[in-house]
Design an enzyme around this catalytic site. Structure first.
Site, mmCIF file in Angstrom:
data_model
loop_
_atom_site.group_PDB
_atom_site.id
_atom_site.type_symbol
_atom_site.label_atom_id
_atom_site.label_comp_id
_atom_site.label_asym_id
_atom_site.label_seq_id
_atom_site.Cartn_x
_atom_site.Cartn_y
_atom_site.Cartn_z
ATOM 1 N N GLU A 210 34.492 -28.422 -38.034
ATOM 2 C CA GLU A 210 35.904 -28.221 -37.686
ATOM 3 C C GLU A 210 36.003 -28.447 -36.187
ATOM 4 O OE1 GLU A 210 38.524 -27.460 -39.602
ATOM 5 O OE2 GLU A 210 37.451 -27.251 -41.500
ATOM 6 N N CYS A 244 43.358 -25.445 -31.189
ATOM 7 C CA CYS A 244 42.863 -26.778 -31.577
ATOM 8 C C CYS A 244 43.942 -27.658 -32.178
ATOM 9 C CB CYS A 244 41.699 -26.633 -32.548
ATOM 10 S SG CYS A 244 42.148 -25.706 -34.015
HETATM 11 P P1 NAD Z 1 31.979 -25.036 -28.335
HETATM 12 O O1 NAD Z 1 31.665 -26.203 -29.210
HETATM 13 O O2 NAD Z 1 31.579 -25.073 -26.922
HETATM 14 O O3 NAD Z 1 31.330 -23.684 -28.936
HETATM 15 C C1 NAD Z 1 31.422 -23.356 -30.304
HETATM 16 C C2 NAD Z 1 30.172 -22.600 -30.701
HETATM 17 O O4 NAD Z 1 29.046 -23.440 -30.546
HETATM 18 C C3 NAD Z 1 29.913 -21.347 -29.896
HETATM 19 O O5 NAD Z 1 29.533 -20.303 -30.775
HETATM 20 C C4 NAD Z 1 28.772 -21.735 -28.972
HETATM 21 O O6 NAD Z 1 27.903 -20.661 -28.690
HETATM 22 C C5 NAD Z 1 28.033 -22.804 -29.753
HETATM 23 N N1 NAD Z 1 27.447 -23.825 -28.888
HETATM 24 C C6 NAD Z 1 27.952 -24.297 -27.723
HETATM 25 N N2 NAD Z 1 27.132 -25.241 -27.212
HETATM 26 C C7 NAD Z 1 26.088 -25.358 -28.071
HETATM 27 C C8 NAD Z 1 24.905 -26.150 -28.088
HETATM 28 N N3 NAD Z 1 24.637 -27.024 -27.105
HETATM 29 N N4 NAD Z 1 24.046 -26.000 -29.106
HETATM 30 C C9 NAD Z 1 24.307 -25.133 -30.100
HETATM 31 N N5 NAD Z 1 25.407 -24.341 -30.125
HETATM 32 C C10 NAD Z 1 26.287 -24.447 -29.130
HETATM 33 O O7 NAD Z 1 33.529 -24.834 -28.515
HETATM 34 P P2 NAD Z 1 34.441 -23.786 -27.792
HETATM 35 O O8 NAD Z 1 34.582 -24.171 -26.366
HETATM 36 O O9 NAD Z 1 33.980 -22.412 -28.123
HETATM 37 O O10 NAD Z 1 35.831 -24.058 -28.543
HETATM 38 C C11 NAD Z 1 36.707 -25.067 -28.181
HETATM 39 C C12 NAD Z 1 36.601 -26.281 -29.067
HETATM 40 O O11 NAD Z 1 36.670 -25.906 -30.423
HETATM 41 C C13 NAD Z 1 37.750 -27.232 -28.863
HETATM 42 O O12 NAD Z 1 37.299 -28.566 -28.911
HETATM 43 C C14 NAD Z 1 38.665 -26.956 -30.040
HETATM 44 O O13 NAD Z 1 39.517 -28.001 -30.404
HETATM 45 C C15 NAD Z 1 37.662 -26.667 -31.090
HETATM 46 N N6 NAD Z 1 38.255 -25.865 -32.140
HETATM 47 C C16 NAD Z 1 38.438 -26.419 -33.371
HETATM 48 C C17 NAD Z 1 39.039 -25.684 -34.364
HETATM 49 C C18 NAD Z 1 39.240 -26.240 -35.736
HETATM 50 O O14 NAD Z 1 39.546 -25.464 -36.622
HETATM 51 N N7 NAD Z 1 39.093 -27.532 -35.955
HETATM 52 C C19 NAD Z 1 39.437 -24.382 -34.108
HETATM 53 C C20 NAD Z 1 39.242 -23.851 -32.845
HETATM 54 C C21 NAD Z 1 38.635 -24.593 -31.869
#
Ligand code: NAD
Length: 469
Positions: A210, A244
């Site tokens: 997602e 998002c």
């Molecule tokens: P992110 O991808 O940085 O983090 C999400 C999760 O991944 C966190 O739990 C984090 O600890 C983990 N993570 C981060 N970097 C990682 C790595 N290198 N290796 C493994 N795990 C890792 O996202 P965010 O900043 O928390 O959220 C924002 C993003 O999420 C935006 O792009 C937004 O559009 C998207 N988002 C999508 C939806 C959806 O339903 N499609 C909903 C909310 C947010």
């Protein structure tokens, strides 16, 4: 030894014992989740306010109520969702039982982001529980107050042998991903999505991604500027733009832009007052890194509305940018903050070309009094979801699948779609051990005259040409 190996082994043992499979167990866990929401409501509202300055109103409608609805929907439908689905048969299988059994994958991992830190961990969890899985939850390390409640209080409401919360950021998550899961459900940004997909490929683990991206919003000349401005401002500035599915940028004609600007200013003042910084209803940016990133984006084009910021509070005013070029920084990344650039197009055709040149978004919005225009956009573009004449209302329905396409993700959830996402659909055929004579047609030595007969029992005919049924 991997630090999570023991946790995973005990979850796997619990899954293999079969205890998560009965409907009674699943319903009891869902009731537990419901009690967690009710008994910790005040603490959750306080945590959301602390992490994101989220108002109780926004927290209720976008976090708590959505989770509760998903739980209720699962409890109302659990037994019917779990039933085997009997499907139509061909002539060769008329005497057999043929059905799809939805069985749990096993031990699944749910990784969530910080922007809706409760919703985005609990809603997938509802689906995973309903489908009968054991679960590892990895909440975002950035929304610290909600993370604390999830790790300290949520486990008290769930079977501890079957559900576990793991804390940490990228490093811990990477080490977690070295383990084998039976399904991974990830919500986050597309670049981390690629890391998750690469890790999943090691074990050929099925995944849902997602993700995010830039959601276009086309405004036709034929519409009421104030209605459009109210709806766009509400959905763009909700949760300080950290959504998002928020409209990321507007596409409209120069003439419509001139009508929209005073209407947007009017909406911002109506919603947040003359000084939005003092409004209790406007959120704040999650951390300094995102605040600095967003402040940098304010330099794209010209500020038409807002533009103020306060580093100490991580406050960014509801902002509208004009004279923005495709090449400006604000158009190179998902904004994920309370900033709305407007770009000018001469026609819907130009808007469609602009949108189709880019990655497929998570959501796409079109405003017009003319339903032909809305349908034209729907017909000629692709996106995870689509809404005509409003913001992300489509995602409030559990009867619609929620998910992206292409760069905005793969897979879907909400309501029954969550149950299906966390279930393997097993193709089952149960046949009698007798009636062997009926099978003789298929055995060697092959006879040409048997072939025609055999094919007529298994082949699908075109409806107009069908002579058999
Ligand atoms: P992110 O991808 O940085 O983090 C999400 C999760 O991944 C966190 O739990 C984090 O600890 C983990 N993570 C981060 N970097 C990682 C790595 N290198 N290796 C493994 N795990 C890792 O996202 P965010 O900043 O928390 O959220 C924002 C993003 O999420 C935006 O792009 C937004 O559009 C998207 N988002 C999508 C939806 C959806 O339903 N499609 C909903 C909310 C947010």
């Amino acid at each position: 030894m991997n630090p999570f190996a023991d946790t995973l082994q005990s979850l796997r043992d619990a899954f293999n014992s079969g205890r998560t499979r009965p409907a009674e167990f699943r319903a009891a866990q869902l009731e537990g989740l419901s009690r967690f929401l009710k008994e910790n409501r005040d603490a959750l509202l306080a945590a959301l306010a602390q992490d994101l300055h989220k108002s109780p109103f926004e927290s209720e409608i976008s976090e708590i109520s959505i989770c509760q609805s998903e739980i209720n929907m699962a409890l109302n439908n659990l037994r019917s969702w779990m039933k085997d689905e009997h499907v139509s048969k061909n002539l060769a299988t008329q005497l057999d039982k043929v059905f799809i059994r939805r069985e749990p994958y096993g031990v699944v991992l749910i990784i969530s982001p910080w922007n809706y830190p409760l919703n985005l961990i609990l809603v997938p969890l509802v689906g995973a529980i309903a489908a009968g899985n054991c679960v590892v939850l990895k909440p975002s390390e950035m929304s610290k107050s909600v993370e604390k409640i999830i790790s300290e209080r949520l486990p008290c409401y769930l079977d501890k042998d079957c559900f576990s919360v793991v804390l940490g950021g990228p490093q811990e998550t990477s080490s977690l991903l070295e383990n084998k899961f039976d399904y991974i459900f990830f919500t986050g940004n597309p670049s981390v999505g690629r890391i998750i997909m690469a890790a999943a490929s090691q074990y050929l683990t099925p995944i849902t991604l997602e993700l995010g991206g830039k959601n276009p919003c086309y405004v036709d000349d034929n519409c009421d500027p104030q209605n459009v401005a109210n709806r766009v401002a509400f959905f763009r500035f909700f949760n300080a733009g950290q959504t998002c599915v928020a409209p990321d940028y507007l596409l409209c004609s120069q003439q419509m832009q001139e009508k929209l600007l005073p209407a947007l200013q009017n909406a911002v003042t109506q919603f947040y007052g003359k000084d939005p910084q003092s409004s209790p209803d406007l959120g704040r940016i999650i951390n300094d890194k995102h605040f600095q990133r967003l402040r940098g984006l304010l330099g794209s084009g010209q500020v038409a509305i807002g533009g103020q910021s306060d580093e100490e509070e991580r406050y960014i005013a509801p902002t509208v940018l004009v004279d923005v070029k495709e090449t400006d920084p604000v158009m190179q990344e998902e904004i994920f903050g309370p900033i709305l650039p407007i770009l000018n197009v001469q026609s819907i055709d130009e808007a469609i070309t602009f949108i189709r040149k880019r990655e497929k978004p998570l959501a796409l919005y079109t405003f017009s009094n003319d339903s032909e225009v809305v349908h034209q956009m729907l017909e000629h573009t692709s996106s995870g979801g689509f809404c005509g004449n409003d913001g992300f209302m489509h995602m409030t329905l559990t009867t619609l699948p929620f998910g992206g396409v292409g760069n905005s993700g793969m897979g879907m959830y909400h309501g029954k779609f969550s149950f299906d996402t966390f279930s393997h659909q097993r193709a089952c055929l149960l046949r009698s051990s007798g009636l062997e004579k009926l099978n003789s047609l298929r055995y060697p030595p092959y006879a040409q005259r048997s072939l025609g007969l055999l094919l007529s029992t298994v082949e699908i005919s075109r409806r107009s040409q069908c002579t058999l049924l």
